[in-house]
Design an enzyme around this catalytic site. Structure first.
Site, short mmCIF file in Angstrom:
data_model
loop_
_atom_site.label_atom_id
_atom_site.label_comp_id
_atom_site.label_asym_id
_atom_site.label_seq_id
_atom_site.Cartn_x
_atom_site.Cartn_y
_atom_site.Cartn_z
N LYS A 153 -3.00 5.88 -4.55
CA LYS A 153 -4.09 6.61 -3.94
C LYS A 153 -4.10 7.92 -4.88
CE LYS A 153 -3.78 4.56 0.33
NZ LYS A 153 -2.35 4.50 0.97
N HIS A 213 -8.16 8.72 -1.60
CA HIS A 213 -7.50 8.68 -0.29
C HIS A 213 -8.46 9.24 0.63
CE1 HIS A 213 -3.38 8.78 1.78
NE2 HIS A 213 -4.28 8.21 2.48
N ASP A 253 0.86 -1.31 -0.02
CA ASP A 253 -0.11 0.04 0.04
C ASP A 253 0.98 1.31 0.03
OD1 ASP A 253 -2.92 1.19 0.54
OD2 ASP A 253 -1.50 2.10 1.90
N TYR A 293 3.08 9.76 -0.04
CA TYR A 293 3.87 9.34 0.86
C TYR A 293 5.31 9.69 0.53
CZ TYR A 293 0.04 6.26 2.56
OH TYR A 293 -0.96 5.87 3.12
N1 LIG Z 1 -5.91 5.47 3.63
C1 LIG Z 1 -5.37 6.06 4.78
O1 LIG Z 1 -6.04 7.15 4.96
C2 LIG Z 1 -4.48 5.76 5.54
C3 LIG Z 1 -4.17 6.35 6.69
C4 LIG Z 1 -3.06 5.82 7.44
C5 LIG Z 1 -2.18 4.93 6.98
N2 LIG Z 1 -2.54 4.12 5.93
C6 LIG Z 1 -1.73 2.93 5.31
O2 LIG Z 1 -1.79 1.92 6.47
C7 LIG Z 1 -0.55 1.51 6.79
C8 LIG Z 1 -0.60 1.15 8.19
O3 LIG Z 1 -1.13 2.29 8.99
P1 LIG Z 1 -0.01 2.82 10.00
O4 LIG Z 1 1.11 2.87 9.36
O5 LIG Z 1 -0.59 4.34 10.31
O6 LIG Z 1 -0.14 2.28 11.27
P2 LIG Z 1 0.09 0.77 11.91
O7 LIG Z 1 0.45 -0.13 10.84
O8 LIG Z 1 -1.06 0.37 12.67
O9 LIG Z 1 0.97 0.81 13.13
C9 LIG Z 1 2.53 1.27 12.54
C10 LIG Z 1 3.18 1.27 13.85
O10 LIG Z 1 3.35 0.35 14.50
C11 LIG Z 1 4.60 -0.26 14.85
N3 LIG Z 1 4.75 -1.77 14.45
C12 LIG Z 1 4.68 -2.61 13.43
N4 LIG Z 1 4.69 -3.70 13.74
C13 LIG Z 1 4.97 -4.21 15.02
C14 LIG Z 1 4.81 -5.03 15.97
N5 LIG Z 1 4.70 -6.24 15.60
N6 LIG Z 1 4.88 -4.69 17.19
C15 LIG Z 1 4.87 -3.69 17.60
N7 LIG Z 1 4.98 -2.33 16.92
C16 LIG Z 1 4.74 -2.81 15.77
C17 LIG Z 1 5.39 0.40 13.79
O11 LIG Z 1 6.61 0.44 13.99
P3 LIG Z 1 8.00 0.12 13.33
O12 LIG Z 1 8.15 0.77 12.19
O13 LIG Z 1 9.19 0.58 14.08
O14 LIG Z 1 8.19 -1.63 13.51
C18 LIG Z 1 4.78 1.71 13.46
O15 LIG Z 1 5.17 2.50 14.57
C19 LIG Z 1 0.08 2.66 6.54
O16 LIG Z 1 1.57 2.59 6.03
C20 LIG Z 1 -0.23 3.27 5.16
O17 LIG Z 1 -0.08 2.35 4.07
C21 LIG Z 1 -3.80 4.43 4.91
#
Ligand SMILES: NC(=O)c1ccc[n+]([C@@H]2O[C@H](COP(=O)([O-])OP(=O)(O)OC[C@H]3O[C@@H](n4cnc5c(N)ncnc54)[C@H](OP(=O)(O)O)[C@@H]3O)[C@@H](O)[C@H]2O)c1
Length: 755
Positions: A509, A542, A476, A481
């Site tokens: 997106k 998005h 994704d 980004y």
């Molecule tokens: N459509 C939208 O509006 C939208 C909005 C937000 C996000 N997104 C997409 O969704 C993806 C994921 O969301 P997100 O990045 O906001 O949050 P997330 O995946 O819920 O959380 C990521 C965080 O969790 C940590 N993490 C990952 N694996 C872990 C584990 N096994 N144990 C403990 N901590 C862990 C990561 O740290 P480390 O990197 O240090 O491991 C990072 O700080 C984004 O990267 C993006 O592609 C889309």
């Protein structure tokens, strides 16, 4: 009050004649009816044109059976095949034909004429070969085993020896490597030749009518009728629809009518050798919707000529029996052709018989099938045992192993963890290109870095490479980004991995400053350039709201540095969607979808969307389970992908949550301890159990691997425990993304649309 027809008859014998015979004559005595009947039988010209209007269904089926060569020999008797919804070939008239991919277990019901007839005819052959089969003896009950008198119930009656009872038969064929004619071209059998024979007979009768009764009209009608019939039946579209699939090899598939039927046909595909029809695509029937202009025009011309023929026939007042006989012969041929059993080759599917597996217990047959070819038995297991199979202890290991091997990674290392999510939106893939996946890999990698300065350069690329190695095939990203840097690094990693493009599912997106219809394609073109790809799998809006753009697609901001909302454009996301639909037609994206769309907005979009959104990507995790919105999406066939599945990366300007996130939740920790899993794995597994795909982000190799290994058997009670963390209906939920403070309106309001 107007007189009824009964009262008219009572008062006027002329009226009787008028009603019955549609003509007025002078009635002179009681013998008039018999006179009329005799005359009618001598020359039943009245009904000729009526008869000519009958039987369009039969004709359509007869042509469906016979079409395939340059000429389709359909004898004249009828109205020409009708062009229903732009489609010539009728839907299958045999219900419940299921086509199963023997490697993946993917299953689809098919309306394909060819496939359903193939199965029907094979089933009929089997039924007639099993006429002498022994009656089914149910297994003895415990009580009867100990009671010799009761055991009599289980003995066969005396009489000639019978064939053993078969619970299920699996007949195995292979795609014929040296077929009698091309795959998708039928061989000529007696059904096909019967058409020519009957046409010839009809011409003989018509010639007799001319010679004996000097009636050249009958000859004219017979020739023209047959010509119209043959031209109509030989339109190339019949052939195209009948074998609407690539002809350069396909997967191994199983055809069956499912649980309750006693037969399954296996067709071992020759995909590697690029030989044979792709029966899975034929089963999907995605290439049959469009009638070509040639067909439309030809059908109109033929219909016009047919009317002329009808008028001509009504003019034939004498020697009607000749034409009746000709029509009768034609109808017999059409009836025969419509229903006749045929060889697979006559249906254009050239197969070589290989083997048969049969036994008196279905489970045994499935086990033998699995041994014969891994994947065969396990693919049929769910179909023939929809509840589940009670496996004997000695078989347990066998079926576990079968399941394991079906889920093993393929030769590119891609494992099976995909969720079906959408049908192909439109028929837009040409024969050379691969089919779009109609499933989405359940676990993807998020690539959003809120603060790229914190990470070494190329950290996204590195994470994607680790993820590819771990088995991830879904990525994704977004133009937003790192201002395209994220996309560039994803693209670099994909290229470096050398994994074929079609194995990977790439999502990007549409950003808030590109919502004007004329900008939508600019966004995707830029993304494709960044990614170094010529299409993405999914392009999602998005956010439903739009920002005012500056020159060069910057964001216009207020004095506090906040984006300025373009209210009109934000409220016209339907118009933006229409522009996205065009990108599917342009083959720049396989699917289009949404993100951050609330229920009222989805409902409004669905009112005008020509292509249904494949996905709504929303914040979703145990602290913000979004039960209502997920249900609305799933009820409408819109797949949900959870972003921020672990509780989201904290984006300073948008943070709604203040307390600990799901990764620090006590209930999650409890469940994690029980299964010796990490909280992240428990959260991801919970979401997958809800049919939601997940895109956790990480820049740490160990976590990337860990997050991918999140599928385990979670007991229902533990699932419910997690499901209730935010309350039964999610009423205590806390979201991470909050637009209210930042943008001044609540984008996520589930009651009314904002802005
Ligand atoms: N459509 C939208 O509006 C939208 C909005 C937000 C996000 N997104 C997409 O969704 C993806 C994921 O969301 P997100 O990045 O906001 O949050 P997330 O995946 O819920 O959380 C990521 C965080 O969790 C940590 N993490 C990952 N694996 C872990 C584990 N096994 N144990 C403990 N901590 C862990 C990561 O740290 P480390 O990197 O240090 O491991 C990072 O700080 C984004 O990267 C993006 O592609 C889309």
């Amino acid at each position: 009050m107007a007189p009824t027809w009964q009262s008219l008859l009572a008062t006027s014998p002329d009226a009787l004649d008028h009603v019955l015979f549609h003509r007025s004559r002078n009635l002179t005595g009681p013998s008039v009816v018999s006179d009329y009947l005799t005359a009618q039988f001598r020359n039943p010209g009245d009904i000729l044109s009526v008869l000519l209007l009958l039987g369009p269904d039969i004709v359509q089926r007869a042509v469906a059976q016979l079409a395939g060569r340059a000429v389709t020999p359909v004898a004249f008797f009828f109205r020409l095949g009708c062009l229903c919804h732009g489609q010539l070939i009728p839907d299958a008239d045999v219900g419940n034909t299921i086509v199963v991919d023997a490697d993946t277990g993917h299953r689809r019901e098919t309306k394909s004429w060819v496939l359903s007839r193939l199965l029907r005819d094979a089933n009929n052959r089997l039924d007639s070969s099993m006429k002498g089969e022994a009656a089914h003896m149910p297994p003895m009950t415990e009580e009867d085993i100990h009671n010799p008198t009761n055991q009599l119930k289980y003995t066969h009656h005396s009489g000639p020896p019978k064939q053993a009872w078969e619970a299920l038969r699996v007949t195995i064929y292979e795609v014929n490597k040296s077929p009698p004619c091309l795959h998708g071209v039928p061989t000529l059998d007696w059904v096909w030749y019967s058409g020519f024979v009957v046409i010839l007979l009809q011409l003989v009768i018509a010639t007799l009518a001319w010679a004996l009764a000097n009636n050249w009209g009958t000859f004219l009608v017979t020739c023209s009728g047959n010509l119209l019939a043959i031209v109509g039946g030989s339109l190339p579209q019949w052939r195209q629809e009948k074998w609407a699939c690539p002809k350069s090899g396909g997967a191994t598939v199983i055809l069956t009518q499912g649980n309750g039927s006693r037969h399954a046909i296996v067709v071992i595909g020759q995909r590697k050798e690029k030989i044979g029809l792709d029966l899975e695509i034929l089963a999907r029937g995605t290439r049959t919707t469009q009638a070509s202009w040639t067909t439309r025009i030809a059908s109109a011309v033929l219909a016009f000529l047919w009317v002329i023929l009808l008028i001509t026939v009504s003019g034939l007042e004498e020697n009607s029996w000749y034409l009746l006989g000709i029509g009768l012969l034609g109808s017999i041929q059409n009836l025969l052709a419509a229903g006749a059993p045929r060889d697979p080759s006559a249906l254009g599917v050239h197969l070589t018989y290989k083997d048969v597996i049969r036994a008196d217990r279905v489970a045994e047959v499935l086990k033998a099938a699995e041994k014969y070819r891994p994947g065969l038995g396990i693919s049929l297991l769910d179909i023939f045992f929809p509840g589940s199979l009670r496996v004997k202890d000695e078989d347990l290991k066998f079926w576990r192993e079968a399941l394991r091997s079906r889920h093993a990674p393929n030769k590119y290392g891609t494992p099976v963890n995909r969720i079906p999510f959408a049908e192909c939106p439109i028929d837009r893939i040409d024969e050379k290109a691969s089919e779009p996946n109609d499933d989405i890999p359940a676990i993807g990698l998020g690539t959003f870095q809120p603060d790229p300065s914190k990470y070494p350069t190329k950290s996204v690329k590195q994470s994607v490479l680790w993820a590819l190695k771990a088995g991830y095939r879904h990525f994704d990203t977004s133009l937003r980004y790192g201002d395209g840097q994220g996309e560039r690094e994803v693209g670099e990693a994909l290229r470096e991995s050398n994994i074929p493009r079609e194995e990977i599912f790439v999502v990007t997106k549409l950003e808030n400053v590109y919502h004007s219809p004329e900008d939508v394609e600019v966004n995707l073109d830029t993304s494709l350039k960044n990614l170094g790809l010529d299409y993405v799998d999914l392009f999602i809006m998005h956010f439903p709201y739009a920002y005012k753009k500056t020159a060069n697609y910057g964001t216009e901001r207020d004095a506090n540095g906040r984006p300025i909302i373009d209210i009109d454009l934000s409220r016209s996301f339907n118009v933006t969607w229409t522009a996205m639909e065009k990108l599917v037609e342009a083959k720049k994206t396989m699917y289009i979808g949404l993100s951050n769309f609330s229920s009222p907005k989805i409902k409004r979009l669905l009112q005008t969307a020509k292509i249904k959104p494949a996905v709504n990507q929303i914040e979703c995790h145990p602290h913000w389970p979004q039960k209502g919105l997920v249900k609305l999406c799933q009820d409408n066939g819109i797949h949900v992908t959870a972003f921020g599945p672990l509780g989201c990366m904290p984006i300073p300007s948008l943070v709604g949550r203040t307390g600990p996130g799901p990764l620090e939740d006590d209930t999650i920790a409890l469940v994690a301890r029980k299964y010796s899993r990490t909280p992240a794995q428990v959260i991801l597994c919970y979401l997958l159990c809800r049919g939601i795909s997940v895109i956790p982000k990480s820049n740490d190799e160990a976590r990337i691997v860990q997050n991918y290994d999140c599928i385990f058997d979670m007991e229902e009670s533990d699932f419910t425990l997690i499901d209730n963390i935010a309350g039964k209906d999610g009423e205590r939920g806390v979201r991470n993304l909050n637009t209210l403070d930042y943008l001044g309106f609540d984008n996520y309001n589930e009651e009314v649309e904002e802005p």
